[in-house]
Scaffold this motif. Structure first.
Motif, PDB file in Angstrom:
ATOM      1  N   ASN A   1     -51.056 -10.914 -25.548  1.00 42.16           N
ATOM      2  CA  ASN A   1     -50.996  -9.592 -26.149  1.00 42.16           C
ATOM      3  C   ASN A   1     -49.641  -9.297 -26.781  1.00 42.16           C
ATOM      4  OD1 ASN A   1     -53.650  -8.845 -25.401  1.00 42.16           O
ATOM      5  ND2 ASN A   1     -52.942  -8.306 -23.336  1.00 42.16           N
ATOM      6  N   THR A   2     -48.647 -10.096 -26.435  1.00 40.25           N
ATOM      7  CA  THR A   2     -47.296  -9.894 -26.931  1.00 40.25           C
ATOM      8  C   THR A   2     -46.656 -11.240 -27.229  1.00 40.25           C
ATOM      9  OG1 THR A   2     -47.092  -7.937 -25.505  1.00 40.25           O
ATOM     10  CG2 THR A   2     -45.086  -8.778 -26.512  1.00 40.25           C
ATOM     11  N   VAL A   3     -45.949 -11.324 -28.334  1.00 42.65           N
ATOM     12  CA  VAL A   3     -45.165 -12.501 -28.666  1.00 42.65           C
ATOM     13  C   VAL A   3     -43.704 -12.084 -28.782  1.00 42.65           C
ATOM     14  CG1 VAL A   3     -45.677 -12.229 -31.126  1.00 42.65           C
ATOM     15  CG2 VAL A   3     -44.874 -14.435 -30.255  1.00 42.65           C
ATOM     16  N   TYR A   4     -42.813 -12.914 -28.244  1.00 37.46           N
ATOM     17  CA  TYR A   4     -41.395 -12.606 -28.194  1.00 37.46           C
ATOM     18  C   TYR A   4     -40.591 -13.616 -28.996  1.00 37.46           C
ATOM     19  CZ  TYR A   4     -42.987 -10.030 -24.074  1.00 37.46           C
ATOM     20  OH  TYR A   4     -43.657  -9.188 -23.212  1.00 37.46           O
ATOM     21  N   LEU A   5     -39.434 -13.171 -29.434  1.00 39.84           N
ATOM     22  CA  LEU A   5     -38.439 -14.060 -30.012  1.00 39.84           C
ATOM     23  C   LEU A   5     -37.098 -13.745 -29.367  1.00 39.84           C
ATOM     24  CD1 LEU A   5     -37.763 -16.276 -32.104  1.00 39.84           C
ATOM     25  CD2 LEU A   5     -37.168 -14.441 -33.701  1.00 39.84           C
ATOM     26  N   GLN A   6     -36.657 -14.624 -28.477  1.00 40.39           N
ATOM     27  CA  GLN A   6     -35.347 -14.495 -27.859  1.00 40.39           C
ATOM     28  C   GLN A   6     -34.329 -15.197 -28.742  1.00 40.39           C
ATOM     29  OE1 GLN A   6     -34.325 -12.857 -24.924  1.00 40.39           O
ATOM     30  NE2 GLN A   6     -32.309 -13.336 -25.780  1.00 40.39           N
ATOM     31  N   MET A   7     -33.318 -14.462 -29.188  1.00 40.63           N
ATOM     32  CA  MET A   7     -32.313 -14.982 -30.096  1.00 40.63           C
ATOM     33  C   MET A   7     -30.955 -14.933 -29.409  1.00 40.63           C
ATOM     34  SD  MET A   7     -33.539 -13.246 -33.706  1.00 40.63           S
ATOM     35  CE  MET A   7     -33.308 -11.578 -33.080  1.00 40.63           C
ATOM     36  N   ASN A   8     -30.342 -16.092 -29.242  1.00 39.89           N
ATOM     37  CA  ASN A   8     -29.029 -16.204 -28.628  1.00 39.89           C
ATOM     38  C   ASN A   8     -28.035 -16.794 -29.622  1.00 39.89           C
ATOM     39  OD1 ASN A   8     -30.048 -15.307 -26.102  1.00 39.89           O
ATOM     40  ND2 ASN A   8     -30.652 -17.411 -25.564  1.00 39.89           N
ATOM     41  N   ASN A   9     -26.753 -16.542 -29.360  1.00 43.77           N
ATOM     42  CA  ASN A   9     -25.682 -17.046 -30.224  1.00 43.77           C
ATOM     43  C   ASN A   9     -25.966 -16.742 -31.690  1.00 43.77           C
ATOM     44  OD1 ASN A   9     -23.265 -18.329 -30.872  1.00 43.77           O
ATOM     45  ND2 ASN A   9     -24.203 -20.370 -30.946  1.00 43.77           N
ATOM     46  N   LEU A  10     -26.237 -15.493 -31.967  1.00 43.42           N
ATOM     47  CA  LEU A  10     -26.589 -15.089 -33.322  1.00 43.42           C
ATOM     48  C   LEU A  10     -25.427 -15.282 -34.286  1.00 43.42           C
ATOM     49  CD1 LEU A  10     -28.679 -11.967 -32.397  1.00 43.42           C
ATOM     50  CD2 LEU A  10     -29.475 -13.810 -33.892  1.00 43.42           C
ATOM     51  N   LYS A  11     -25.773 -15.622 -35.517  1.00 42.38           N
ATOM     52  CA  LYS A  11     -24.815 -15.849 -36.579  1.00 42.38           C
ATOM     53  C   LYS A  11     -25.107 -14.912 -37.742  1.00 42.38           C
ATOM     54  CE  LYS A  11     -24.734 -20.770 -35.384  1.00 42.38           C
ATOM     55  NZ  LYS A  11     -24.942 -22.154 -35.886  1.00 42.38           N
ATOM     56  N   PRO A  12     -24.108 -14.605 -38.578  1.00 41.65           N
ATOM     57  CA  PRO A  12     -24.367 -13.748 -39.737  1.00 41.65           C
ATOM     58  C   PRO A  12     -25.489 -14.253 -40.631  1.00 41.65           C
ATOM     59  CG  PRO A  12     -22.015 -13.930 -39.383  1.00 41.65           C
ATOM     60  CD  PRO A  12     -22.668 -14.888 -38.420  1.00 41.65           C
TER      61      PRO A  12
END
Length: 120
Positions: free
Chosen positions: A76-87
């Motif tokens: 029912n839900t999809v996630y996107l975990q984003m680490n060490n983000l860059k410009p």
């Protein structure tokens, strides 16, 4: 009808983390895969990461080892975990589902998009 409602976007500093969520509603009989695309101004929409119905994931090279796509058990839900983000990750992120409704052929469904901005 099928709706994909996204949330979790925002402004973060370089090196920070963010988690996007996408709530899927509607009568989807079968889900073949789910994932995330993104589009920056002046650029074409590109695939970020996907997860198949069997749990297999695939990512574009630029986000490997930094981003993770996942779902809850009911899909029912999809996630996107984003680490060490860059410009360079700055873009509008879109939730994507390929599925099939009763008495219909397979179709692609899209969320409305959520803005992610990474400052330097």
């Amino acid at each position: 009808q099928v709706q994909l409602l996204e949330s979790g976007g925002g402004l973060v500093q370089s090196g920070g983390s963010l988690r996007l969520s996408c709530a899927v509603s509607g009568r989807i009989l079968v889900i073949y895969n789910m994932g995330w695309y993104r589009q920056a101004p002046g650029n074409q929409r590109e695939l970020v990461g996907i997860i198949s119905g069997g749990g297999t994931t695939n990512y574009t090279d630029s986000v490997k080892d930094r981003f993770t796509v996942s779902t809850d058990n009911a899909k029912n839900t999809v996630y996107l975990q984003m680490n060490n983000l860059k410009p360079e990750d700055t873009a509008v992120y879109y939730c994507f589902v390929r599925g099939q409704r009763l008495a219909r052929p397979p179709e692609d469904y899209w969320g409305q998009g959520t803005q992610v901005t990474v400052s330097s």
